[in-house]
Motif scaffolding. Structure first.
Motif, short mmCIF file in Angstrom:
data_model
loop_
_atom_site.label_atom_id
_atom_site.label_comp_id
_atom_site.label_asym_id
_atom_site.label_seq_id
_atom_site.Cartn_x
_atom_site.Cartn_y
_atom_site.Cartn_z
N GLN A 113 42.82 19.93 88.80
CA GLN A 113 44.08 20.60 89.14
C GLN A 113 43.88 21.51 90.36
O GLN A 113 44.68 21.49 91.30
CB GLN A 113 44.58 21.40 87.93
N LYS A 114 42.81 22.31 90.34
CA LYS A 114 42.53 23.22 91.45
C LYS A 114 42.27 22.45 92.74
O LYS A 114 42.72 22.84 93.82
CB LYS A 114 41.34 24.11 91.12
N LYS A 115 41.53 21.36 92.63
CA LYS A 115 41.20 20.55 93.80
C LYS A 115 42.47 19.94 94.40
O LYS A 115 42.67 19.96 95.62
CB LYS A 115 40.22 19.45 93.41
N LEU A 116 43.35 19.44 93.53
CA LEU A 116 44.61 18.85 94.01
C LEU A 116 45.51 19.91 94.63
O LEU A 116 46.14 19.67 95.67
CB LEU A 116 45.34 18.15 92.86
N GLU A 117 45.56 21.09 94.04
CA GLU A 117 46.37 22.17 94.61
C GLU A 117 45.82 22.58 95.97
O GLU A 117 46.58 22.90 96.89
CB GLU A 117 46.42 23.36 93.64
N GLY A 118 44.50 22.58 96.10
CA GLY A 118 43.87 22.89 97.39
C GLY A 118 44.25 21.86 98.45
O GLY A 118 44.56 22.21 99.59
N LEU A 119 44.23 20.57 98.07
CA LEU A 119 44.62 19.51 99.00
C LEU A 119 46.08 19.66 99.41
O LEU A 119 46.43 19.46 100.58
CB LEU A 119 44.40 18.13 98.36
N LEU A 120 46.92 20.01 98.45
CA LEU A 120 48.34 20.18 98.74
C LEU A 120 48.56 21.35 99.70
O LEU A 120 49.41 21.29 100.59
CB LEU A 120 49.14 20.39 97.46
N SER A 121 47.79 22.41 99.53
CA SER A 121 47.93 23.58 100.41
C SER A 121 47.50 23.23 101.83
O SER A 121 48.16 23.61 102.80
CB SER A 121 47.07 24.73 99.90
N ARG A 122 46.40 22.50 101.95
CA ARG A 122 45.89 22.13 103.28
C ARG A 122 46.84 21.19 104.03
O ARG A 122 46.95 21.23 105.23
CB ARG A 122 44.53 21.45 103.14
N HIS A 123 47.51 20.33 103.26
CA HIS A 123 48.37 19.31 103.90
C HIS A 123 49.85 19.57 103.62
O HIS A 123 50.66 18.66 103.64
CB HIS A 123 47.98 17.91 103.41
N ALA A 124 50.21 20.83 103.41
CA ALA A 124 51.59 21.18 103.08
C ALA A 124 52.56 20.80 104.20
O ALA A 124 53.71 20.46 103.93
CB ALA A 124 51.68 22.67 102.77
N ASP A 125 52.09 20.84 105.44
CA ASP A 125 52.98 20.57 106.57
C ASP A 125 53.40 19.10 106.65
O ASP A 125 54.42 18.77 107.25
CB ASP A 125 52.35 21.02 107.88
N ILE A 126 52.65 18.19 106.04
CA ILE A 126 53.02 16.77 106.08
C ILE A 126 53.56 16.24 104.76
O ILE A 126 53.89 15.07 104.65
CB ILE A 126 51.82 15.90 106.53
N LEU A 127 53.66 17.10 103.74
CA LEU A 127 54.17 16.68 102.43
C LEU A 127 55.60 17.14 102.24
O LEU A 127 56.01 18.21 102.71
CB LEU A 127 53.30 17.27 101.31
N GLN A 128 56.38 16.32 101.53
CA GLN A 128 57.75 16.70 101.21
C GLN A 128 57.79 17.69 100.05
O GLN A 128 58.58 18.61 100.05
CB GLN A 128 58.58 15.46 100.84
N GLU A 129 56.94 17.44 99.06
CA GLU A 129 56.93 18.30 97.87
C GLU A 129 55.51 18.65 97.50
O GLU A 129 54.57 17.90 97.80
CB GLU A 129 57.58 17.57 96.67
N ARG A 130 55.36 19.77 96.81
CA ARG A 130 54.04 20.19 96.35
C ARG A 130 53.91 19.93 94.87
O ARG A 130 53.74 20.83 94.08
CB ARG A 130 53.83 21.68 96.63
N LEU A 131 54.00 18.67 94.49
CA LEU A 131 53.89 18.32 93.07
C LEU A 131 52.57 17.63 92.80
O LEU A 131 52.19 16.72 93.53
CB LEU A 131 55.04 17.38 92.65
N VAL A 132 51.91 18.06 91.79
CA VAL A 132 50.68 17.41 91.37
C VAL A 132 51.05 16.39 90.31
O VAL A 132 51.68 16.72 89.32
CB VAL A 132 49.67 18.43 90.80
#
Length: 184
Positions: free
Chosen positions: A165-184
């Motif tokens: 979960q932490k690893k996925l949240e970290g990936l989402l934070s790093r790539h937030a600018d290219i993602l539509q949503e921050r859902l794991v």
């Protein structure tokens, strides 16, 4: 058995009437398979039992019959190596609880109906089984404390799940600018 005599006596009609009074599938099957008895002492014993049961019911007694819900499937699986599900364990626990209630009820009626109460007295005490199931299964789920091994495995799963979960949240934070949503 003389089938002609049974037909003349409308034996099948008697059996059908008895089947209407059964409350379980197993009882229904036993009633349907019934044949007249020929052993006079056995017939007299059964008549005494029937008279006792009638007296008990006439006095307003209502024996707490064991809950057979789900037990037919469980009984069919015994000895096959199949591992019961949490729901099936729940059925077994309910059956064991119901048997305990019947045993207590019949023990209190033993003076009035000794022949019938004798059947309940011969039942095994299933409370250790019921207690073991209730200690290990709660609300249809096997609890972590059911065994030390299960506790260890589930703890390890939770730890790995948290790390993932932490690893996925970290990936989402790093790539937030290219993602539509921050859902794991």
């Amino acid at each position: 058995m003389n089938h002609h005599a049974l037909n003349k006596l409308e034996y099948l009609r008697v059996v059908e009437t008895i089947v209407e009074y059964t409350s379980t599938y197993a009882g229904r099957k036993l009633a349907e398979a019934m044949l007249p008895m020929e052993d006079l002492p056995a017939i007299k014993r059964r008549l005494r039992e029937t008279e006792e049961a009638r007296r008990l019911l006439d006095k307003g007694g209502q024996p707490p019959l064991p809950s057979m819900d789900g037990m037919e499937a469980v009984m069919a699986l015994l000895g096959t190596g199949y591992v019961l599900s949490e729901q099936e364990f729940g059925h077994v626990a309910q059956f064991a609880r119901s048997c305990g209630h019947l045993k207590q009820y019949m023990a209190s009626k033993a003076a009035d109906v000794p022949e019938v109460a004798g059947y309940a007295a011969s039942m095994h005490d299933l409370s250790p089984l019921r207690e073991a199931i209730e200690r290990c299964v709660d609300r249809g789920r096997v609890v972590d404390t059911a065994s030390a091994e299960l506790h260890r495995i589930r703890k390890k799963i939770r730890t790995v799940d948290e790390r993932l979960q932490k690893k996925l949240e970290g990936l989402l934070s790093r790539h937030a600018d290219i993602l539509q949503e921050r859902l794991v």
